[in-house]
Design a protein around this motif. Sequence first.
Motif, short mmCIF file in Angstrom:
data_model
loop_
_atom_site.label_atom_id
_atom_site.label_comp_id
_atom_site.label_asym_id
_atom_site.label_seq_id
_atom_site.Cartn_x
_atom_site.Cartn_y
_atom_site.Cartn_z
N MET A 1 -37.96 34.06 13.02
CA MET A 1 -38.72 32.81 12.97
C MET A 1 -39.43 32.65 11.63
O MET A 1 -39.67 31.53 11.18
N ALA A 2 -39.74 33.78 10.97
CA ALA A 2 -40.41 33.72 9.67
C ALA A 2 -39.44 33.71 8.50
O ALA A 2 -39.81 33.32 7.39
N SER A 3 -38.20 34.13 8.72
CA SER A 3 -37.25 34.28 7.62
C SER A 3 -36.67 32.95 7.17
O SER A 3 -36.14 32.19 7.98
N PRO A 4 -36.71 32.69 5.87
CA PRO A 4 -36.06 31.47 5.37
C PRO A 4 -34.54 31.51 5.55
O PRO A 4 -33.90 30.47 5.65
N LEU A 5 -33.95 32.70 5.63
CA LEU A 5 -32.50 32.80 5.78
C LEU A 5 -32.03 32.32 7.15
O LEU A 5 -30.94 31.76 7.28
N SER A 6 -32.84 32.56 8.18
CA SER A 6 -32.41 32.25 9.54
C SER A 6 -32.75 30.85 9.98
O SER A 6 -32.44 30.45 11.11
N ARG A 7 -33.41 30.09 9.13
CA ARG A 7 -33.83 28.74 9.50
C ARG A 7 -32.61 27.88 9.85
O ARG A 7 -31.63 27.85 9.13
N GLY A 8 -32.70 27.20 10.97
CA GLY A 8 -31.63 26.30 11.39
C GLY A 8 -30.54 26.95 12.22
O GLY A 8 -29.65 26.26 12.71
N LEU A 9 -30.62 28.27 12.41
CA LEU A 9 -29.59 28.97 13.18
C LEU A 9 -29.93 29.10 14.65
O LEU A 9 -29.13 29.60 15.43
N PHE A 10 -31.12 28.65 15.05
CA PHE A 10 -31.50 28.72 16.47
C PHE A 10 -32.49 27.61 16.76
O PHE A 10 -33.18 27.10 15.86
N ALA A 11 -32.56 27.23 18.03
CA ALA A 11 -33.40 26.11 18.45
C ALA A 11 -34.59 26.52 19.30
O ALA A 11 -35.51 25.74 19.49
N ARG A 12 -34.57 27.74 19.85
CA ARG A 12 -35.67 28.25 20.64
C ARG A 12 -35.70 29.77 20.52
O ARG A 12 -34.73 30.38 20.06
#
Length: 496
Positions: A186-197
């Motif tokens: 949730m804090a990582s800029p890399l994982s942004r947009g890869l999950f919705a909840r």
Amino acid sequence: MQGVELRVFRGIPYAAPPVGELRWKPPQPVSAWAGVRSATEFGARCMQLPLFQMEFRSRSMSEDCLFLNVWTPARASGEKLPVLVYFYGGGFAAGDSSEPRYDGAALAARGMVTVTVNYRLGVFGFLALPEMARESPHGAAGNYGLLDQHAALRWVRENIEKFGGDPDKVTIGGESAGSVAVSAHMASPLSRGLFARALGQSGAAMGPLTVWSPDDARTAAEHFQEKMKAASLAALRSMPADVLLAGTGPKEKPAFLFWPSVDGRFLTQSLEATYEAGSQARVPLLVGSNSHEAPHTMVLDQHPPTPQHWRATLKRIFGPYATDVLALYPGNDDDEVRRSATSLASDLFISHATRRWVDAHRQTGGSPVYFYYYTHKRPQKRHPEAGQLPEDGAVHSAEIKYALGTLGLSNRFVWRPEDHAVSRIFSGYVAHFVKTGTPNDPSLPKWPASREERGGLLRQQIAVETKTITDLDAPRHSLLRRYFEANPQLYRDRRR
């Protein structure tokens, strides 16, 4: 859910084997294979010591371990179902996606796609030497296990439609270290947009479980390199995997533990800083902890739970804070001491970190937080172990089988009707959250989003009698926050 036909795909490689020159490098794309690949067996589990009593269905252990598993309803592949991607716990030192408690069949039968993921552990997943950073195009070292999880999420994004899943309705979840990982994604800029909840069970990379600083990660890595008498990264890469694994032992008390760190790529700063700025993924969060995350002996050691020993223990641990701690964790008789010691041990171990996550995301995340308190004691073991301490509540990790609906896959306990009733409620909450972003289903006890009310924080107590309660423990967590901030070295000491 009986009679729902499922398709199960085990041991799907989502990245290239991280061996040879790829040891301690970010996961690389997997090579295409010719023909039809068998997907009936779990892939090898990642390198690890037998630290905990875990049940594995994988047949081997290997560095070549970057596999995932998919459970999906046997429907038309074009149907877009919500997806749960689940990360196992084990302190980033142990665990495997083949463990029966993480089996995805029960939730898939509720109308979703479930995915479990292997990721590198221990020295293979989190060693962070300066030489690694120098060879990286991003100047980053460490966090390879988290980067594995990120690669698996990207695989899900690109491929899950073929299994009937919707890449725009992905929930990431996990317990203990898996929950810590969720807070980090949730804090990582890399994982942004890869999950919705997001779903977090007992753990967050905050407070006493905070990620390491680059200096602390480097120091731990250099100490390990020195112990292994390796003059270079190339020398470490030339060592057999079992030699490196043995170098972190013995299993009873590993000399070297490894942990996520601020690497400048996956994590650019501490989670506290990211969440305080409101820069985390702004997604609904279902999160909580258990009533007996750690035993009273964790703080009292072998001393009897008497008021005298309790006061002496608090003075030894907290020094000038002891009087304030005693006021919030009272001990006027032996029973009260045992209860307070269990609560304090649980807070110090993992509950305080989890509460920090709740507070941080609730205040800055712009999305609802559903906060639970799991109190249901599991039943007697089928073969009780001699000398085992009685459980004063719901112990750490006990809720997994209930939340994922996997009671029937374990015969270690004598399951009762009330256990199946609690599992129906908890797994129902999880299923509805994955589908809609809220746990509220008309067939389940109402669960309001956490908010301050009646002098406390609304929280769902999950037990035989599941109900909304008012959590009044904010003063405890405020005191622990002050204590840890005044003693920052304890962040490091608790991970060593």
